[in-house]
Design a protein around this motif. Structure first.
Motif, mmCIF file in Angstrom:
data_model
loop_
_atom_site.group_PDB
_atom_site.id
_atom_site.type_symbol
_atom_site.label_atom_id
_atom_site.label_comp_id
_atom_site.label_asym_id
_atom_site.label_seq_id
_atom_site.Cartn_x
_atom_site.Cartn_y
_atom_site.Cartn_z
ATOM 1 N N ALA A 85 -2.012 4.387 -4.581
ATOM 2 C CA ALA A 85 -3.357 3.904 -4.265
ATOM 3 C C ALA A 85 -4.230 5.027 -3.714
ATOM 4 C CB ALA A 85 -3.273 2.762 -3.250
ATOM 5 N N GLN B 208 -7.478 -3.021 -8.548
ATOM 6 C CA GLN B 208 -7.677 -1.711 -7.946
ATOM 7 C C GLN B 208 -8.418 -0.780 -8.889
ATOM 8 O OE1 GLN B 208 -3.900 -0.199 -6.592
ATOM 9 N NE2 GLN B 208 -3.782 -1.617 -4.877
ATOM 10 N N THR C 156 -8.873 -1.625 -3.058
ATOM 11 C CA THR C 156 -7.849 -0.567 -3.046
ATOM 12 C C THR C 156 -7.741 0.074 -1.672
ATOM 13 O OG1 THR C 156 -8.349 -0.100 -5.370
ATOM 14 C CG2 THR C 156 -7.071 1.545 -4.175
#
Length: 419
Positions: free
Chosen positions: A78, A142, A159
């Protein structure tokens, strides 16, 4: 009958093939990879030839370590994929979700849990476990891979929130543990909790993550030699940074989840536009998907093995309230006055996906102290994860595609549509 070892090898091969193929097959369908994994797991463990008990209560150590590993790999992925530089104003949506939405969510879930008759300590643990959104199961909401430009406010907010709130929910898990211990030995808990579990572990986690990220950033992109790690073209560097960041920070008794995400952000910032960021992200994502699929197969097995059997009707209403009322309401409160369209705010508020992080927090706490109703807590968390996977997994593709079109973006590329 084939040997169990041969069956395991064959199953592993099928799992790897599915990891590679399913995301492509499901791209435009109102169905998510986690849903398919749970269905496969439930089917497998329903077979009489696989009579294994995979309940998290039966395997507490394995549950904690497996969920822990999946989360830290997801946090690295991420952080690496965020194109937006770390600036206070440009991360405004993140601070609202962390500073307003999450504390309000913890307070509301604690009150609802107390109303269920769980008691204050168990209700607080339940709230701390359910409050953070999940970096593992939220891939469909995301941002895209590094340098793709797929970073609208909704995807960025979800995210960055998932990257940071896993670490920032940990103090509340420790608060439940501290109060539980205090009731046993009568020792005061507030000063130690504030100074150690809040101040030291958060600051230490951020500082440790930044230092490891700076070190790997220099070794990867800036070392004055032909031995720059980026020249290897080997994305395993990201895994090395993940494990070192988490391990060192945990040895210092700081929050490793927070450290890993900060390491990812710092490593990406060392050379934001270098193509090696994509290689690191791609390998991290592959390992994350493989580990996630294995975990969700076991979760499906736990479901058919009776994980949800202790549930009561009020518990089911509680889970629905958390996902359909508490998260959307606190999300909209946190985004009040934020410069975004109503549709974007609604999407951010709705897609507060619960998942692997919640399983980890509960396993972590139950291993370290005795809480009332442990089976019921597992059932509630298990139902919350299952409903979140189904609810958000079935809606994410149509909602995000509609949102892209309404804002003039191609839903398949994320790029602006030329008229």
């Amino acid at each position: 009958m084939p040997e169990p070892y041969i069956l395991v090898l064959s199953g592993a091969g099928l799992l790897v093939a599915l990891v590679a193929w399913l995301p492509l097959a499901l791209r435009q369908l109102p169905l998510s990879l986690p849903i398919v994994c749970i269905l496969i797991g439930a089917g497998l463990f329903s077979l009489p030839v696989i009579p294994f008990d995979v309940s998290p209560r039966s395997w507490p150590e394995v549950t904690e370590r497996l969920t822990e590993f999946v989360v830290i790999i997801a946090l690295m992925g991420a952080g690496l994929k965020l194109d937006r530089p770390f600036e206070w104003r440009r991360w405004g949506v993140t601070w609202r979700l962390l500073g307003i939405t999450m504390p309000l969510g913890i307070a509301a879930i604690t009150l609802l849990g107390y109303a269920l008759g769980l008691g204050l300590i168990a209700a607080l643990l339940l709230a701390a476990s359910l409050a953070p959104t999940d970096p593992v199961l939220a891939a469909d909401v995301q941002v895209g891979p590094p340098r793709t430009g797929e970073e609208d406010e909704v995807r960025f907010g979800l995210t960055s929130e998932a990257g940071l709130n896993d670490g920032l929910a940990f103090p509340f898990v420790h608060l439940a543990l501290a109060i539980a211990l205090s009731q046993t030995n009568g020792e005061p808990w507030l000063v130690k909790w504030l100074s150690f579990n809040v101040a030291w572990e958060i600051v230490g986690g951020i500082a440790g993550g930044w230092l490891v990220g700076r070190l790997f950033g220099w070794l990867t992109f800036h070392i004055p030699a032909k031995t720059q790690l980026a020249k290897t073209g080997d994305g395993l560097i990201a895994i090395a940074a993940t494990l070192l960041s988490y391990g060192i920070t945990e040895m210092l008794h700081c929050y490793g989840f927070l450290s890993v995400f900060v390491t990812a952000l710092t490593l990406r910032a060392a050379h934001r536009d270098h193509e090696f960021n994509e290689q690191m992200h791609d390998l991290t994502e592959q390992i994350e998907r493989l580990a996630m699929m294995g975990l969700l197969l076991l979760f499906g097995g736990a479901l058919v093995g009776g994980l949800l059997s202790p549930l009561t009707l009020p518990d089911i209403f509680f889970v629905l309230l958390v996902l359909l009322v508490v998260r959307p309401a606190t999300g909209l409160i946190g985004l009040w006055g934020f410069n975004a369209s109503v549709s974007e705010k609604l999407a951010i508020a709705f897609f507060g996906i619960r998942g692997v992080g919640s399983l980890y927090y509960l396993a972590y706490a139950l291993k370290r102290s005795d809480f009332p109703f442990p089976d019921r807590l597992w059932a509630i968390i298990g139902l919350a994860v299952l409903v979140s996977i189904l609810l958000h997994g079935l809606t994410v593709t149509p909602v995000m595609r509609w949102l892209d079109r309404s804002h003039g973006r191609d839903p398949d590329t994320g790029h602006p549509v030329n008229h």
